[in-house]
Every structure is written in C-alpha cells, then in structure tokens.
Design a protein around this motif. Structure first.
Motif, PDB file in Angstrom:
ATOM      1  N   GLY A 143       0.800  -1.566   0.028  1.00  0.00           N
ATOM      2  CA  GLY A 143       0.037   0.085   0.393  1.00  0.00           C
ATOM      3  C   GLY A 143       0.900   1.288  -0.153  1.00  0.00           C
ATOM      4  N   ARG A 144       0.333   1.933   0.002  1.00  0.00           N
ATOM      5  CA  ARG A 144       0.938   3.952   0.169  1.00  0.00           C
ATOM      6  C   ARG A 144       0.206   4.469   0.751  1.00  0.00           C
ATOM      7  N   SER A 145       0.827   5.277   1.793  1.00  0.00           N
ATOM      8  CA  SER A 145       0.737   6.258   2.406  1.00  0.00           C
ATOM      9  C   SER A 145      -0.035   7.413   2.075  1.00  0.00           C
ATOM     10  N   GLY A 172       4.372   7.760  14.221  1.00  0.00           N
ATOM     11  CA  GLY A 172       5.494   8.186  14.129  1.00  0.00           C
ATOM     12  C   GLY A 172       6.398   8.517  14.956  1.00  0.00           C
ATOM     13  N   ASN A 173       6.395   9.438  15.791  1.00  0.00           N
ATOM     14  CA  ASN A 173       7.035   9.534  16.262  1.00  0.00           C
ATOM     15  C   ASN A 173       7.063   9.391  17.596  1.00  0.00           C
ATOM     16  N   MET A 201       3.928   1.254   9.298  1.00  0.00           N
ATOM     17  CA  MET A 201       2.176   1.922   8.623  1.00  0.00           C
ATOM     18  C   MET A 201       2.146   3.054   8.291  1.00  0.00           C
ATOM     19  N   ASN A 202       2.852   4.030   9.237  1.00  0.00           N
ATOM     20  CA  ASN A 202       2.586   5.470   9.007  1.00  0.00           C
ATOM     21  C   ASN A 202       4.029   6.420   8.582  1.00  0.00           C
ATOM     22  N   PRO A 203       4.425   5.634   7.452  1.00  0.00           N
ATOM     23  CA  PRO A 203       5.971   6.517   7.002  1.00  0.00           C
ATOM     24  C   PRO A 203       5.888   7.865   6.737  1.00  0.00           C
ATOM     25  N   ASP A 204       4.061   8.809   6.638  1.00  0.00           N
ATOM     26  CA  ASP A 204       4.576  10.398   6.861  1.00  0.00           C
ATOM     27  C   ASP A 204       4.717  11.039   7.515  1.00  0.00           C
ATOM     28  N   GLY A 205       3.684   9.814   8.655  1.00  0.00           N
ATOM     29  CA  GLY A 205       4.185  10.785  10.208  1.00  0.00           C
ATOM     30  C   GLY A 205       5.559  10.525  10.863  1.00  0.00           C
ATOM     31  N   ALA A 214      -0.660  12.211   7.949  1.00  0.00           N
ATOM     32  CA  ALA A 214      -0.612  13.199   6.447  1.00  0.00           C
ATOM     33  C   ALA A 214      -2.035  13.905   6.512  1.00  0.00           C
ATOM     34  N   HIS A 215      -2.748  13.309   7.095  1.00  0.00           N
ATOM     35  CA  HIS A 215      -4.391  14.005   7.526  1.00  0.00           C
ATOM     36  C   HIS A 215      -3.910  14.404   8.721  1.00  0.00           C
TER      37      HIS A 215
END
Length: 351
Positions: A143-145, A172-173, A201-205, A214-215
């Motif tokens: 999947g993609r973020s 993410g933190n 599972m949260n590469p953006d964060g 990111a939302h």
C-alpha cells in the motif's frame, strides 16, 4: 546734545543678548532630547518579544474542503520624521526620531470541513492482497501512505507456520520499533514460524516525527473495530471521518485479513511497560516481560476506540492474541535484539 546716534548702538546690543539667549535655549533642548534617546536605548527588552509560535502542521487533504477564511495579514506602518539639523558655534547635533505603529487584525477562525461518509465493510482480503503468493525475504509493497510513501511487508520463515505479524511503527513519533523489525529481518527464524514484518505503517508521520498521518488522523484510533468518532482535526487522538478511512489503515487491514495472524505485536513508546493479560495471553506477556525487562503495568491515559489491538482480535484465530509493547524513551542495539528474541520465543513456546 548729540545723543541720537547712540540709540542704534543700544538696539544692536539688545539684539545680541536675544540671539545668545535663543542659542542657549536651543542647546538645552538638544541636550534633553539626547538624554531621552539615551534613556530609551537602555530600556531592557523583555524576552516575550523573542518568543516563537509553533505553526500547526497543515494536513494533506484529498477531499474537497469547505470555504476557508484566511487570516488578514499583519500590517506594519513605519513613520520617520524629517531629519532636523541645527548648526551653532557649538559642535553640530543631528537628531532623528522614528516611530513604529503595528496593527494586528483579529485572527479569523477556520471553518472545519464536514465530511459525511457511509462506512462500508472492507472488501475481502483475497480481492485486495494474495498474501500467500508473496515471496520470502523481500520487502513487498502492500500500500501507499497519504503522501505516496510505500508501506511494505517482509515474509520470512516457514510457509503456513504460526503466523506472526509485527508492526514497528504506528505513531510516527514512536519509531524505535523499526530496530526490532530490522533485527527480526536477519535473525534465524525457528521452524514452524512464519514472520510478517512491517517496518512502519505510518511513513508520513515518521518522516517528520509526528504522531498522526498526513491527514492528522491517529491511525491507532482508525481501525474498523469498536471505532467511534473521536475529536476532530487537530486533536491528538482524532479517529478520522470513518472506520479505516486512511490508506495506511486499509493496507494493514488487507494484510491482516489475508494472513489471519495467530500473534500480532505493535510497538509504541515511551511508557516502558506491558499491560497485564489473562490466560495464555497473560502468560505470553509475562514471558515477554521476563526476556526484555519490561514491567507489567496497565497502560492508561487515552480513549481506546478503533485501536489496532481491538481490530486484531477480530481477524485472529480463537486461540490467537495481540500484544502492544510500550518501549522506553530510547532503545539500544542490545535491547532491540532482546525484543526480537522475545517475539520468536513467545511464538514458539506458546503456539
């Protein structure tokens, strides 16, 4: 009598006295003005003038947004009085006075976007992901973020063995769980164990060290089990507009539904503990704690709806279970190795 010629001389003498008086008054005024400037210049400057304001992070949105009223810009007007130069027999003194007026318009409030979503059950995993056809010992994108970063899984061990799903990062933190995944990616896997390793599972964060995606959705409140509306954008546990509304959640739901894991591990930070359990799950938690040095202490401090662990209970076999591991603030290489070994020991001793 020749007194008339003396009158002009008297008048001249009087004019000289007046001029001298004017000069003295002017010099006195200049001296006071310099004193005032000097006093203002030495007035202490408070630290409040240098305090910074953290700009809220702006969510990446894929849905149309409602009308937004932007905050009027801050207006600064600077007025500089004309420079006046006075020259006498004394040294030349130049005085410049500058005044600044700042007018700040009231901050406009942003109207929250209202999204009405009719939740539907996720499609069968077989139509989304044929997990059993995935290769071994390779990172495969599942999947993609929101921002398009890949979410990958690595399959290791014995095909159709005890299925163990391990998620290194969900917030993410809280990213030290990646070190545990990296260790499991190279450790020998005992016979009869099939590992499914997801680094994040949260590469953006994770990319910016933020809890949400990111939302600005807390992915650990977005799973389609016991989900409930929780907060709104900006709230630290915001659950999203609907169950499994986020692409990251959907990727893990598809994976988990396809592989039906017997055992799931989720890594968090930094409470340094494991919550107690009962039955075989309680035994597994105690064994994991013995191998890693974590204390068995209840995890509290939030509203727990739509969590990953609650969802995992719905896709596992009847005798399977999920363990949420709270790492400490830091994780050494030796500690990462101990956690990796604990995963493998629990998978072999209790299954």
């Amino acid at each position: 009598m020749r007194h008339a010629p003396d009158a002009p001389a008297a008048v001249s003498a009087s004019l000289v006295v007046v001029v001298i008086a004017v000069v003295v008054v002017s010099l006195a005024g200049c001296s006071r003005a310099d004193d005032a400037i000097s006093t203002d210049a030495t007035t202490p400057i408070t630290t409040a003038a240098f305090e910074s304001t953290t700009t809220p992070r702006t969510p990446v949105m894929t849905v149309p947004t409602a009308s937004t009223t932007a905050s009027p810009a801050t207006m600064t007007t600077t007025t500089t009085a004309p420079t006046t130069t006075t020259t006498t027999t004394a040294p030349t003194t130049t005085s410049t006075t500058t005044s600044t007026t700042t007018t700040t318009a009231p901050t406009a409030t942003r109207t929250p976007t209202t999204v009405t979503v009719t939740a539907a059950p996720p499609p069968p995993a077989a139509a989304v992901l044929d997990a059993l056809a995935l290769p071994f010992d390779a990172d495969v994108e599942i999947g993609r973020s929101v921002e398009g970063r890949p979410i990958t899984v690595m399959r290791r061990g014995t095909a159709s063995g005890t299925a163990v799903l391990v998620i290194g990062v969900i917030h993410g933190n809280e990213a030290d769980g990646v070190a545990v995944i990296d260790r499991l990616a190279v450790e020998p896997v005992p016979d009869g164990v099939e590992l499914w390793l997801v680094r994040s599972m949260n590469p953006d964060g994770q990319a910016i060290g933020d809890r949400q995606n990111a939302h600005l959705v807390d992915l650990n409140r977005n799973f389609p089990a016991q989900w409930g509306p929780l907060g709104e954008v900006g709230f630290w546990q915001y659950a999203g507009p609907s169950p499994a509304s986020e692409p990251e959640t959907q990727a893990i739901v598809a994976l988990g539904t396809a592989i039906v894991p017997d055992l799931v591990f989720w890594y968090h930070q930094d409470l340094f503990r494991l919550s107690p359990g009962s039955g075989r799950e309680g035994e597994a938690r105690v064994r994991y704690a013995e191998l890693t040095g974590l204390p068995i202490v209840e995890v509290t401090g939030g509203t727990y709806t739509g969590t990953a662990a609650q969802w995992a209970q719905t896709v596992r076999p009847d005798d399977g279970f999920s363990i949420t591991v709270e790492l400490g603030e830091t994780l050494t290489a030796e500690q990462a190795a101990a956690h990796a070994r604990a995963v493998l020991v629990v998978a072999t001793e209790l299954f």
